[in-house]
Design a protein around this motif. Sequence first.
Motif, PDB file in Angstrom:
ATOM      1  N   GLN A 150      16.181   7.454  94.083  1.00  0.00           N
ATOM      2  CA  GLN A 150      15.355   8.348  93.267  1.00  0.00           C
ATOM      3  C   GLN A 150      16.126   8.736  91.999  1.00  0.00           C
ATOM      4  O   GLN A 150      17.346   8.599  91.944  1.00  0.00           O
ATOM      5  CB  GLN A 150      14.977   9.605  94.069  1.00  0.00           C
ATOM      6  CG  GLN A 150      13.998   9.324  95.202  1.00  0.00           C
ATOM      7  CD  GLN A 150      13.466  10.604  95.847  1.00  0.00           C
ATOM      8  OE1 GLN A 150      13.680  11.713  95.366  1.00  0.00           O
ATOM      9  NE2 GLN A 150      12.764  10.433  96.960  1.00  0.00           N
ATOM     10  N   LYS A 167      22.030  15.956  98.986  1.00  0.00           N
ATOM     11  CA  LYS A 167      20.705  15.333  99.149  1.00  0.00           C
ATOM     12  C   LYS A 167      20.731  13.971  98.465  1.00  0.00           C
ATOM     13  O   LYS A 167      20.821  13.870  97.241  1.00  0.00           O
ATOM     14  CB  LYS A 167      19.622  16.213  98.523  1.00  0.00           C
ATOM     15  CG  LYS A 167      18.231  15.575  98.509  1.00  0.00           C
ATOM     16  CD  LYS A 167      17.205  16.572  97.979  1.00  0.00           C
ATOM     17  CE  LYS A 167      15.816  15.984  97.849  1.00  0.00           C
ATOM     18  NZ  LYS A 167      15.704  15.028  96.715  1.00  0.00           N
ATOM     19  N   ASP A 177       8.996   8.863 100.604  1.00  0.00           N
ATOM     20  CA  ASP A 177      10.208   9.599 100.237  1.00  0.00           C
ATOM     21  C   ASP A 177      11.190   9.678 101.396  1.00  0.00           C
ATOM     22  O   ASP A 177      10.886  10.232 102.446  1.00  0.00           O
ATOM     23  CB  ASP A 177       9.858  11.024  99.803  1.00  0.00           C
ATOM     24  CG  ASP A 177       8.943  11.029  98.592  1.00  0.00           C
ATOM     25  OD1 ASP A 177       9.074  10.127  97.747  1.00  0.00           O
ATOM     26  OD2 ASP A 177       8.089  11.940  98.513  1.00  0.00           O
ATOM     27  N   ASP A 237      14.783  11.159 102.494  1.00  0.00           N
ATOM     28  CA  ASP A 237      15.861  12.087 102.163  1.00  0.00           C
ATOM     29  C   ASP A 237      16.925  12.004 103.240  1.00  0.00           C
ATOM     30  O   ASP A 237      16.615  12.071 104.432  1.00  0.00           O
ATOM     31  CB  ASP A 237      15.342  13.530 102.107  1.00  0.00           C
ATOM     32  CG  ASP A 237      14.230  13.716 101.085  1.00  0.00           C
ATOM     33  OD1 ASP A 237      14.425  13.293  99.933  1.00  0.00           O
ATOM     34  OD2 ASP A 237      13.172  14.266 101.454  1.00  0.00           O
ATOM     35  N   ASN A 257       8.486  16.414 105.201  1.00  0.00           N
ATOM     36  CA  ASN A 257       9.672  17.247 104.986  1.00  0.00           C
ATOM     37  C   ASN A 257       9.423  18.701 105.378  1.00  0.00           C
ATOM     38  O   ASN A 257      10.355  19.495 105.457  1.00  0.00           O
ATOM     39  CB  ASN A 257      10.234  17.095 103.556  1.00  0.00           C
ATOM     40  CG  ASN A 257       9.482  17.871 102.502  1.00  0.00           C
ATOM     41  OD1 ASN A 257       8.505  18.557 102.781  1.00  0.00           O
ATOM     42  ND2 ASN A 257       9.927  17.767 101.274  1.00  0.00           N
TER      43      ASN A 257
HETATM   44  C1  GLC Z   1      10.190  16.061  96.509  1.00  0.00           C
HETATM   45  C2  GLC Z   1      11.553  15.689  95.959  1.00  0.00           C
HETATM   46  C3  GLC Z   1      11.984  14.310  96.424  1.00  0.00           C
HETATM   47  C4  GLC Z   1      11.877  14.243  97.933  1.00  0.00           C
HETATM   48  C5  GLC Z   1      10.484  14.606  98.385  1.00  0.00           C
HETATM   49  C6  GLC Z   1      10.326  14.617  99.891  1.00  0.00           C
HETATM   50  O1  GLC Z   1       9.213  15.244  95.951  1.00  0.00           O
HETATM   51  O2  GLC Z   1      11.533  15.735  94.543  1.00  0.00           O
HETATM   52  O3  GLC Z   1      13.305  14.079  96.032  1.00  0.00           O
HETATM   53  O4  GLC Z   1      12.224  12.958  98.397  1.00  0.00           O
HETATM   54  O5  GLC Z   1      10.180  15.905  97.913  1.00  0.00           O
HETATM   55  O6  GLC Z   1      11.210  15.494 100.512  1.00  0.00           O
END
Ligand code: GLC
Length: 252
Positions: free
Chosen positions: A109, A118, A154, A156, A190
Amino acid sequence: VEQVNLLISDLDGTLLGDQRALDEFKSWYVQKEDELRIVYSSGRFLESICESIELHGLPAPAGIICGVGTEIHDLMAGERVADWPSCRQTWSAEAVRAVCATIDSLEEQPRHLLSDFKVSYYGDDLTEIELARLERKLESLGQDVSIVYSSNRDLDILPAGTNKGTAARFLSERWSIGADRVIVAGDTGNDAGMFCCGFRGIVVGNARPELKSVRGTNVYHAKLHFAAGVLEGLKHWLGAPRAARVTADQAT
Ligand code: GLC
């Protein structure tokens, strides 16, 4: 022990996404300010979150949790929590990046979305097996990580034990607000960590399947979308007598 309630809510896709719904939420909240403290919890970082608060005229928060739980700002104390994330000994962002650089399906990213705690990628439709394999690989190199995958895109990678849920618990404990007075709201993967801390949860109507599948007596699935869904959930949880809710939870 504080007698206020605490809302810990995600921003993108949860409170943000429908300005008219947000305006309705804001007019409701004006009447509740004294009894309901707000914390925003986002995958983004502080500057970008503050820009959104200003742009959308969001209510002033008591705290902000950034970077999927990797950074906590206690605005009541006027400080960033220094000793967070708590588990750093077995974490090296460099080592994690070195491993991920060898995986073709991952694209790093942009820099402003990354930090020392992160490490994030875009990776389309990763499977449970691929995620488990990555975790094992990192583990075998001594990296103790928490892997969070959202929106089928996404990825993380965070120090072990760090996510939006553990950060939420840290703040509620710091403020001595009992778990039964904490309400969390979200829409994607998340946010899932916040739904296993004994808090009351709100899944907004527009949530992604990975969060919709979170079930339990302490999870309310709103029909309405975005801020209107958060408001629907708040009315649900704040309307029911608290003691009765606790009993109902314990019965399961
Ligand atoms: C937000 C953050 C990104 C992350 C995503 C899911 O979009 O900017 O970095 O991966 O959330 O947690």
